[in-house]
Design an enzyme around this catalytic site. Sequence first.
Site, PDB file in Angstrom:
ATOM      1  CB  CYS A 120      33.402  -0.992 -29.086  1.00  0.00           C
ATOM      2  SG  CYS A 120      31.819  -0.285 -29.506  1.00  0.00           S
ATOM      3  NE  ARG A 125      36.714  -2.687 -24.211  1.00  0.00           N
ATOM      4  CZ  ARG A 125      35.470  -2.241 -24.335  1.00  0.00           C
ATOM      5  NH1 ARG A 125      34.827  -2.406 -25.483  1.00  0.00           N
ATOM      6  NH2 ARG A 125      34.869  -1.632 -23.331  1.00  0.00           N
ATOM      7  CG  ASP A 310      33.657   5.791 -23.821  1.00  0.00           C
ATOM      8  OD1 ASP A 310      34.493   5.105 -24.441  1.00  0.00           O
ATOM      9  OD2 ASP A 310      33.023   5.361 -22.839  1.00  0.00           O
TER      10      ASP A 310
HETATM   11  N1  EPU Z   1      42.125  -3.246 -18.342  1.00  0.00           N
HETATM   12  C1  EPU Z   1      43.022  -4.234 -18.078  1.00  0.00           C
HETATM   13  N2  EPU Z   1      42.563  -5.353 -17.435  1.00  0.00           N
HETATM   14  C2  EPU Z   1      41.263  -5.491 -17.059  1.00  0.00           C
HETATM   15  C3  EPU Z   1      40.348  -4.467 -17.339  1.00  0.00           C
HETATM   16  C4  EPU Z   1      40.809  -3.334 -17.994  1.00  0.00           C
HETATM   17  O1  EPU Z   1      44.211  -4.162 -18.408  1.00  0.00           O
HETATM   18  O2  EPU Z   1      40.921  -6.528 -16.470  1.00  0.00           O
HETATM   19  C5  EPU Z   1      42.600  -2.022 -19.030  1.00  0.00           C
HETATM   20  C6  EPU Z   1      41.975  -1.828 -20.399  1.00  0.00           C
HETATM   21  O3  EPU Z   1      42.656  -2.554 -21.388  1.00  0.00           O
HETATM   22  C7  EPU Z   1      42.070  -0.340 -20.583  1.00  0.00           C
HETATM   23  C8  EPU Z   1      41.877   0.181 -19.161  1.00  0.00           C
HETATM   24  O4  EPU Z   1      42.160  -0.908 -18.298  1.00  0.00           O
HETATM   25  O5  EPU Z   1      43.352  -0.009 -21.026  1.00  0.00           O
HETATM   26  C9  EPU Z   1      40.500   0.706 -18.860  1.00  0.00           C
HETATM   27  O6  EPU Z   1      39.511  -0.246 -19.229  1.00  0.00           O
HETATM   28  P1  EPU Z   1      38.120  -0.334 -18.446  1.00  0.00           P
HETATM   29  O7  EPU Z   1      38.089  -1.642 -17.740  1.00  0.00           O
HETATM   30  O8  EPU Z   1      37.952   0.899 -17.660  1.00  0.00           O
HETATM   31  O9  EPU Z   1      37.083  -0.352 -19.615  1.00  0.00           O
HETATM   32  P2  EPU Z   1      35.761  -1.233 -19.714  1.00  0.00           P
HETATM   33  O10 EPU Z   1      35.179  -1.448 -18.368  1.00  0.00           O
HETATM   34  O11 EPU Z   1      36.030  -2.409 -20.579  1.00  0.00           O
HETATM   35  C10 EPU Z   1      34.151   0.799 -19.875  1.00  0.00           C
HETATM   36  C11 EPU Z   1      33.077   1.249 -20.824  1.00  0.00           C
HETATM   37  C12 EPU Z   1      33.715   1.730 -22.105  1.00  0.00           C
HETATM   38  C13 EPU Z   1      34.701   2.834 -21.788  1.00  0.00           C
HETATM   39  C14 EPU Z   1      35.720   2.383 -20.744  1.00  0.00           C
HETATM   40  C15 EPU Z   1      36.648   3.482 -20.280  1.00  0.00           C
HETATM   41  C16 EPU Z   1      31.212  -0.145 -20.258  1.00  0.00           C
HETATM   42  C17 EPU Z   1      30.289  -1.235 -20.617  1.00  0.00           C
HETATM   43  N3  EPU Z   1      32.178   0.137 -21.086  1.00  0.00           N
HETATM   44  O12 EPU Z   1      34.832  -0.269 -20.521  1.00  0.00           O
HETATM   45  O13 EPU Z   1      32.652   2.246 -22.875  1.00  0.00           O
HETATM   46  O14 EPU Z   1      35.395   3.187 -22.967  1.00  0.00           O
HETATM   47  O15 EPU Z   1      35.030   1.880 -19.593  1.00  0.00           O
HETATM   48  O16 EPU Z   1      35.933   4.553 -19.734  1.00  0.00           O
HETATM   49  O17 EPU Z   1      31.037   0.502 -19.241  1.00  0.00           O
HETATM   50  C18 EPU Z   1      31.627   2.975 -24.840  1.00  0.00           C
HETATM   51  O18 EPU Z   1      30.671   3.310 -24.134  1.00  0.00           O
HETATM   52  O19 EPU Z   1      31.758   3.304 -26.043  1.00  0.00           O
HETATM   53  C19 EPU Z   1      32.684   2.177 -24.228  1.00  0.00           C
HETATM   54  C20 EPU Z   1      33.576   1.516 -24.936  1.00  0.00           C
END
Ligand code: EPU
Length: 422
Positions: A120, A125, A310
């Site tokens: 998404c 990201r 979410d």
């Molecule tokens: N971030 C960084 N650097 C990184 C990784 C993350 O700056 O290397 C920042 C992101 O930009 C954001 C924050 O850290 O501001 C949190 O991001 P996170 O890494 O936790 O998100 P994600 O792993 O990309 C997962 C879920 C998302 C959910 C987020 C937050 C999966 C596959 N995706 O994403 O799920 O919104 O955690 O809880 O697990 C959804 O299910 O609709 C969805 C988008």
Amino acid sequence: MSTEDRIVVRGGKRLEGSVVVGGSKNAAVAIICASAMIKGKLTLENLPKITDILILLETLEQLGASVEWTAEKTVQIDASDITSYTADNPALGKLRGSYYFVGALLGRMKQAKVVFPGGCNFAPRPIDQHIYAWETLGATVDTTGGYISAKAKKIIGNNIYFDNYSVGATINSILTATLAEGMTTIENANREPHVVDVANFLNMMGADIKGAGTNTIRIKGVKELLGGRSYSIVPDMIEAGTLMIAAAATRGNITLNNVIPEHMESLSTKLTEMGVTITQMDDSITVKGSSKRLGAANIKTMPYPGFPTDLHPQFATLLSVADGESKITEGVFPTRFQYAEQLQKLGANIQLSGESAIIKGVTKLIGAPVQPTDLRAAAAMVIAGLIADGQTTVYNLEYLDRGYENLINKLKSLNALIERES
Ligand code: EPU
């Protein structure tokens, strides 16, 4: 799936009855990728049958694993004979969780090449924290050419200190460190239930991970992981939350089975504050809407145990008809407000201001065609349709199909007037 598919909702019905919540998408995507690390047959139960999961299972097969659905929600996986470290299924570019194949294959084979993840697109990201973790464990990482490529002579345990509470970077570090030589300590780890679920799964297969669910995780590397066991995926707190908000919005009365009430605490508290009655049992929650208009509320999304990002768009729909002015501040993805334009089409009064949305409750929404551009915004539009006067048509269903298992049938079983049409 045809891109012409749409959901037609006729608003005004209260949701009533009971429904069973499925397995967590975000736990399942990580656990399927983690299965690539395990020698021997294993069984995953309570898997949600959604597009993201099907793409990851197909990729596991392409890597050399055998994958067999043995029941509606049960899959048997045997990754003993994986020989390839390249996951080049083009469909991987559509989802975020595909980067867990990097963590898993790097751990097992000391090398990984995986199609660059998509998912998404509601905010930038970055993956800098993932790369930092892999490099700290001894790998070199390259992200050119549409792939994440990583390799190492040896993966050696180390101290990882994250700049933020990233779900993805925490899980990827766990995956790689599990098969490292020596100890890894992760500081500022994310505490989300799906992080705990991945650790529980790996521990059941022979890993030594302690502290998942706290901000410090300690991993003692093991030589190999062996299957021979069954693991049941944790219930999906975001599906549960979406249905709880839908029940509150329609002034309904529903019982959700297969939920962990503790995971829903932040949402339950806000709903109660607004006038909804929440009753928690061991693994079920009953949500009873109020006959009066719900009060306004302020929320700030934060990593678990904070209010989940979410559930932000879905909650905005609920606040759009609450009595008074509410404020939502986005503390995880500062630009996650794409849903606002769609909700305005139905008559919601939302003003965006920096990382916040100010929502002045209106007395009713009026049905309209909407084109959400991400998964949770799509769910928010379905909820809006359930309460709007007249008909709401939701397009762009590829998002809903990616993340909600059978949402339409579940809502139908709760009395909603909702159909999928081609
Ligand atoms: N971030 C960084 N650097 C990184 C990784 C993350 O700056 O290397 C920042 C992101 O930009 C954001 C924050 O850290 O501001 C949190 O991001 P996170 O890494 O936790 O998100 P994600 O792993 O990309 C997962 C879920 C998302 C959910 C987020 C937050 C999966 C596959 N995706 O994403 O799920 O919104 O955690 O809880 O697990 C959804 O299910 O609709 C969805 C988008």
